[in-house]
Structure formats: structure tokens, C-alpha cells
Enzyme design. Sequence first.
Site, PDB file in Angstrom:
ATOM      1  N   LYS A 186      -1.812  -3.719  13.447  1.00 46.69           N
ATOM      2  CA  LYS A 186      -1.001  -2.277  13.417  1.00 46.69           C
ATOM      3  C   LYS A 186      -0.235  -2.102  14.679  1.00 46.69           C
ATOM      4  CE  LYS A 186      -2.444  -1.859   9.467  1.00 46.69           C
ATOM      5  NZ  LYS A 186      -3.711  -1.219   8.755  1.00 46.69           N
TER       6      LYS A 186
HETATM    7  C1  LIG Z   1      -4.736  -0.996   7.764  1.00 38.54           C
HETATM    8  C2  LIG Z   1      -4.727  -0.004   6.474  1.00 38.54           C
HETATM    9  C3  LIG Z   1      -5.937   0.795   6.407  1.00 38.54           C
HETATM   10  C4  LIG Z   1      -7.068   0.309   6.699  1.00 38.54           C
HETATM   11  O1  LIG Z   1      -7.368   0.253   8.162  1.00 38.54           O
HETATM   12  P1  LIG Z   1      -8.528  -0.379   8.967  1.00 38.54           P
HETATM   13  O2  LIG Z   1      -8.585   0.148  10.387  1.00 38.54           O
HETATM   14  O3  LIG Z   1      -8.514  -1.969   8.711  1.00 38.54           O
HETATM   15  O4  LIG Z   1     -10.048   0.214   8.097  1.00 38.54           O
HETATM   16  C5  LIG Z   1      -5.952   1.723   5.333  1.00 38.54           C
HETATM   17  N1  LIG Z   1      -4.694   2.113   4.857  1.00 38.54           N
HETATM   18  C6  LIG Z   1      -3.536   1.325   5.010  1.00 38.54           C
HETATM   19  C7  LIG Z   1      -2.439   1.834   4.456  1.00 38.54           C
HETATM   20  C8  LIG Z   1      -3.611   0.268   5.956  1.00 38.54           C
HETATM   21  O5  LIG Z   1      -2.542  -0.344   6.157  1.00 38.54           O
END
Ligand SMILES: *Cc1c(COP(=O)(O)O)cnc(C)c1O
Length: 392
Positions: A186
Site C-alpha cells: 500500500k
Molecule cells: C488491502 C486492502 C484491504 C485489506 O487491508 P489489510 O491491511 O491487508 O487488512 C481492504 N480493502 C482493500 C480495498 C484493500 O486493497
Amino acid sequence: MTEPFLPFALPDIGQAEIDAVVQTLQSGWLTTGPGARLFEEEFAAHLGGGLEAVAVNSATAGLHLALEALGIGPGDEVITTTHTFTASAEVARYLGAEPVLVDIDPATLCIDPAAVERAVTARTRAIVPVHYGGLSCDMDAILEIAGRHGLKVVEDAAHALPATWKGRTIGTLASDATVYSFYATKTLATGEGGMVAVRDPAIARRCRVMRLHGIDRDAFDRYTSDKPAWYYEIVAPGYKYNLTDVAAALGRVQLRRLHEMHERRAAIARRYDEAFAGLPVRLPPRPGDGAVPHADSDVHARHLYAIRLEDGAPVGQADFISGMAGAGVGCSVHYVPLHLQPYWRDRYRLTPDMFPHSQRAYERMASLPIYSRMSDADVGRVIAAAGRLLGA
Ligand SMILES: *Cc1c(COP(=O)(O)O)cnc(C)c1O
């Protein structure tokens, strides 16, 4: 000479992040402590708007905590998009609630407000909009629908740091909670991690209590200060969702570098936009392109750069992605929509014709690498490889 494979995503971890982690390791405080608290304060200050930030060990945890704190429970319906990662929907199931999946607006790839409106029933309690790729949803329309039907709004902002909707920072709008992900790929990465931004102190407090086993620190700090420091009270069967200080150390440095990292991704997106303008592909929607309801000056977080191959393109999705891999470039697809996933498909008897826009986008999509560690030469390789496959 063959160049090394260019991965689809890489975290941007420099010496400052490494130093901060080493300092934390030396401090003796590995789990949640002063570092996580500082990260919360700095994150809340970064968003502005007098919000509280609650640090958690994933966005999935944060979405779960937010819906729990807002009282979502068995039999309730939570509307979200089919075009997302399963976490956006699965958290409703954790609480015994039913996610109701709806289609996207093909212009934005975000949840279609008209589809949300059509999905509202007497059991609907909340909407979970997903700011796909880092482009904010039409939050005016979503908040208006929520207001009219008395629904909660929990924004899945896993892609949306930093992003704005009509000039306002995502996280500071009139939603009940906004949840960020700091997963390794991210735009702010701590490996695993997340943050819940909330305005209502009672909701923030419930998230804090449920984040750590249902331990109510405020209750004994405030009302039972005659109790010794070792005393604690359990007020609910909570979860184990706290963020470690090691992760917070990474997060605090990454937050200071957020602007610089975002500028780099935005510059890469501009180069792609220019290079691909004449190719048989549909470019990712962006503020100012005339096709989206955003202000021209709105910030797109540029977490993803997902092109859609046009019908006349010389290659289809599978050949494009394998051709890119053959040229040493990692690509991906965001997402295999939830209506095609066995669990969701079978539980709710979902078929592709119920989600024509998501289905069509999915079949033509490829996400190209876009991250701040990419060099100009890396960007050039992606452009050259895509150009060769698409007949530039
Ligand atoms: C990455 C992601 C999540 C989950 O994030 P985590 O921190 O891995 O739990 C939720 N929604 C979207 C759209 C994502 O891309």
C-alpha cells in the site's frame, strides 16, 4: 544483457525506516506502546479535522472494529462493491451481517451510487464504499443516500492515502469511520497495519476497547483511580488487533515521506498517461479527465494504475500480462470480483450479468507497476513492453 525482473510492487523502505525500527528494537518496547500512540497522534494531525486515529494491525481489523462499534450485527445488510478485495465484504460476515454486493460505475471503477440506492432494503444498516485504486468515490451521493436512509458509512480507504473528494481529504468527510491499510504493497507500508479515523469519541473508544481483548482502560483510569496499576477490567470479548511499536516506527517515517512518495507515483502516472494515450487501452480515470464527478484539482492516491484493454487491442488480458512478464515486468489484476469468488457467488447466488460493469472491467484489466522506488528507466521499460504488446 537481461535486466532483473521488475516486480509489480515493492515497499519504499529507506535508511530512516531501518534506523527507526532498530531504535524501537533497542528501546525494549516491541508491542503497542508509546510509538503506536505517537503514530496515532501524527496520523490524526496529518488528516486534520479534529479526528481520532486508532492504530490496528490491518485494515481488515479496522473495518471489523468500525462496523462492530457502529452496532452492525446478525441479519443486518452492509452494501459494498463487488469490485474489491474480499476484506471489504468479509468483515460483515464476522459480525453475522450480510454484505450486499453492487456494481461499479465504469467511469470511476468505484461503487455506483445508483446501484447502492437500488440495493437499500429495510435491513440495510451501512455502506462500505471503496476508493478504488486511490480515486475517491462520489462521496456526496453516498453520504446523501446514507443520510436519507439513516445508514452508517465506513469508507474502505485502503487505497486512498492521500486522496481528496472535491477538495476535502478522505478521512475527514461526514462518514462514521474511514479505514486505511498499511499492508506491504500500500501507499504507506508497515508490512501489516492499519488505521481507523473516527470523529465520534464514543466510537473511537469502542474501537480501542475491542482492539485489545475488551480491556477498558478508560473505565479504570477515570473512575477507579484508587485501583493499582496491575488492575484491569474486561468489558467485552474483544479481539487482538493492536499495532506493534515496531510497525508504528515504520509508519511514522513513512507518514513523513508520504508526500514525496505520492509525488513520485503521480509523476509515473503522468508518464504512463502520455505514453499510452494513442494505444487501444482505456486509461485509469483521474480527476480532470472530464469523465469523473471530481474537482479537477482533486488528489488521486495513485495506488493502482489499471488499464483496460479495448476490444480492438492486439492482445487480450491473459496474453498481455504473460507478455509483460516475458519482458520482465510484473503486472496484476485488481480484482477478481467478489461475485466470481466461490464463497460469495454460492452464498448469494451471484452471476456475472448482475454486475456487467465490474465483469467487463475485470475481463480487460491489467494493473501496471506504480511505486515510488521505480526509476525513470523502470518506467521506460514498462512503457516499452506495453507498447510492443499493444502495437505502438
Ligand atoms: C488491502 C486492502 C484491504 C485489506 O487491508 P489489510 O491491511 O491487508 O487488512 C481492504 N480493502 C482493500 C480495498 C484493500 O486493497
